[in-house]
Design a protein around this motif. Structure first.
Motif, short mmCIF file in Angstrom:
data_model
loop_
_atom_site.label_atom_id
_atom_site.label_comp_id
_atom_site.label_asym_id
_atom_site.label_seq_id
_atom_site.Cartn_x
_atom_site.Cartn_y
_atom_site.Cartn_z
N LEU A 1 0.83 -1.05 0.11
CA LEU A 1 0.06 -0.05 0.13
C LEU A 1 0.86 1.10 0.07
O LEU A 1 1.60 1.35 0.89
CB LEU A 1 -0.82 -0.04 1.10
CG LEU A 1 -2.05 -1.06 1.44
CD1 LEU A 1 -1.60 -2.33 1.71
CD2 LEU A 1 -3.13 -0.45 2.38
N LYS A 2 0.71 1.96 -1.11
CA LYS A 2 1.58 3.42 -1.13
C LYS A 2 0.81 4.50 -0.79
O LYS A 2 -0.65 4.64 -0.76
CB LYS A 2 1.96 3.39 -2.56
CG LYS A 2 2.80 2.34 -3.22
CD LYS A 2 3.03 2.76 -4.38
CE LYS A 2 3.97 1.39 -5.20
NZ LYS A 2 4.11 1.37 -6.52
N GLU A 3 1.63 5.71 -0.32
CA GLU A 3 0.80 6.69 -0.07
C GLU A 3 -0.33 6.77 1.00
O GLU A 3 -1.43 7.05 0.50
CB GLU A 3 0.24 7.54 -1.49
CG GLU A 3 1.65 7.79 -2.32
CD GLU A 3 0.97 8.39 -3.76
OE1 GLU A 3 1.68 8.35 -4.86
OE2 GLU A 3 -0.31 8.43 -3.76
N LEU A 4 -0.11 5.85 2.06
CA LEU A 4 -1.23 5.56 2.85
C LEU A 4 -2.13 6.91 3.25
O LEU A 4 -1.47 8.02 3.65
CB LEU A 4 -0.64 4.92 4.03
CG LEU A 4 0.00 3.58 4.03
CD1 LEU A 4 0.68 3.11 5.58
CD2 LEU A 4 -1.40 2.59 3.81
N GLN A 5 -3.28 6.58 3.32
CA GLN A 5 -4.22 7.49 4.04
C GLN A 5 -4.96 6.91 5.29
O GLN A 5 -4.83 6.02 5.55
CB GLN A 5 -5.31 7.74 2.66
CG GLN A 5 -4.64 8.39 1.39
CD GLN A 5 -5.82 8.44 0.41
OE1 GLN A 5 -6.98 8.50 0.52
NE2 GLN A 5 -5.30 8.59 -0.91
N MET A 6 -5.46 8.02 5.97
CA MET A 6 -6.10 7.60 7.14
C MET A 6 -7.06 6.50 6.95
O MET A 6 -7.47 5.65 7.75
CB MET A 6 -6.70 8.70 8.03
CG MET A 6 -5.76 9.76 8.48
SD MET A 6 -4.69 9.02 9.39
CE MET A 6 -5.60 9.08 11.01
N LYS A 7 -7.95 6.56 5.90
CA LYS A 7 -8.93 5.78 5.25
C LYS A 7 -8.41 4.34 5.05
O LYS A 7 -9.34 3.46 5.11
CB LYS A 7 -9.85 6.10 4.29
CG LYS A 7 -9.11 6.06 3.03
CD LYS A 7 -9.92 6.66 1.76
CE LYS A 7 -9.25 6.49 0.34
NZ LYS A 7 -10.05 6.99 -0.88
N ASP A 8 -7.12 4.13 4.87
CA ASP A 8 -6.76 2.95 4.80
C ASP A 8 -6.51 1.78 6.23
O ASP A 8 -6.35 0.76 5.93
CB ASP A 8 -5.17 2.80 4.05
CG ASP A 8 -5.35 3.35 2.67
OD1 ASP A 8 -4.18 4.17 2.30
OD2 ASP A 8 -6.22 3.33 2.09
N SER A 9 -7.20 2.49 7.34
CA SER A 9 -6.92 1.82 8.41
C SER A 9 -8.06 0.70 8.29
O SER A 9 -9.01 1.11 8.15
CB SER A 9 -7.21 2.78 9.68
OG SER A 9 -6.10 3.66 9.79
N ALA A 10 -7.62 -0.45 8.43
CA ALA A 10 -8.51 -1.27 8.12
C ALA A 10 -7.92 -2.89 8.39
O ALA A 10 -6.59 -2.87 8.66
CB ALA A 10 -9.13 -1.52 6.83
#
Lengths: 112, 110
Positions: B75-84
Motif C-alpha cells: 500500500l503506497k501513499e497511505l491515507q487514514m482511510k486505509d486503516s482496516a
C-alpha cells in the motif's frame, strides 16, 4: 442493482433457540458460502454450496445447518447445538471460475 | 492442512508505504486474493494473483510467488482511510471456496 442481501443486520437469540439467517442474491451466481468471523479473527467457512440442492460442510459446520432449494437463496440455521454462536456471519457468492466473492453486509448474532 | 499466515497487526504513518505479507502451504492453492475489511463491514475485493509476479492497481499492488508460497500486499501513499483489516485468502484447486488468513489489522497514524 445486483447484489447479495443478508437479513437481519442484528439478531438477538436466547440460549437454546434456533435462529435462521437469510441470504439472497440476484447475481445469478452458482456458488454461495457462509462464513463466521469472531472479533479480531479471520473468516472461517461454515458451509458452501456450488449448485442448487447440494451443499458441503466447511471447517466449522457443527451446530449449523443450511439448505439450497433455490439458486438465489442460501439460509443458515444456527441451532441450539452451536455452543458459542455469538459472532458476525457473512454470506458470499461467486460465479464460475476464480472470481472474487461478492459479500453481503453481514448479520451480527448475539446470544443473550 | 491449508494454513495461511499473516501478521496480526501493523502500524504505519500517513503518506508512507507498508507491505503486508502472507505465507501459505503451496500444495493447497492456485491463487491468492486480498480483501480489505473495515470494522463491522463486509470485506471488499482488492486483488487476485494466480501467476507469479506483481499486479498493480493504483496505490495498491499485490505480489505472488507460487513456488515460495508467498504473497504480499503493498500500500503506497497511505491515507487514514486505509486503516482496516487486510485479509489474505487462498483459492483451492477443485472448488471456488476461499480459505482466509486471520487478517492483518493496519492502523495508519497522522
Amino acid at each position: 442493482d445486483g447484489g447479495i442481501t443478508q437479513s437481519p443486520k442484528y439478531l438477538f437469540r436466547k440460549e437454546g433457540q434456533n435462529v435462521t439467517l437469510s441470504c439472497e442474491q440476484n447475481l445469478n451466481h452458482d456458488a454461495m458460502y457462509w462464513y463466521r468471523q469472531d472479533p479480531g479473527q479471520g473468516l472461517r467457512l461454515i458451509y458452501y454450496s456450488q449448485i442448487v440442492n447440494d451443499f458441503q460442510k466447511g471447517d466449522i459446520a457443527e451446530g449449523y445447518s443450511v439448505s439450497r432449494e433455490k439458486k438465489e437463496s442460501f439460509p443458515l440455521t444456527v441451532t441450539s447445538a452451536q455452543k458459542n454462536p455469538t459472532a458476525f456471519y457473512l454470506c458470499a457468492s461467486t460465479g464460475q471460475g476464480k472470481r472474487p466473492y461478492t459479500f453481503g453486509s453481514g448479520t451480527r448474532l448475539t446470544v443473550v | 492442512g491449508q494454513n495461511i499466515d499473516q501478521p496480526t497487526e501493523m502500524t504505519a504513518t500517513e503518506g508512507a508505504i507498508v507491505q503486508i505479507n502472507c505465507t501459505y502451504q503451496t500444495s493447497g492453492f492456485n491463487g491468492l486474493f486480498w480483501y480489505q475489511q473495515h470494522a463491522g463491514e463486509a470485506p471488499t475485493f482488492l486483488s487476485y494473483n494466480v501467476l507469479d509476479g506483481l499486479e498493480e492497481k493504483g496505490r495498491f499492488s499485490s505480489f505472488l510467488s507460487r513456488s515460495k508460497g508467498y504473497s504480499y500486499l503493498l500500500l503506497k501513499e497511505l491515507q487514514m482511510k486505509d486503516s482496516a483489516s487486510y485479509l489474505c485468502a487462498g483459492s483451492s484447486y477443485n472448488t471456488d471456496k476461499l480459505i482466509f488468513g486471520t487478517g492483518t489489522r493496519l492502523q495508519v497514524f497522522p
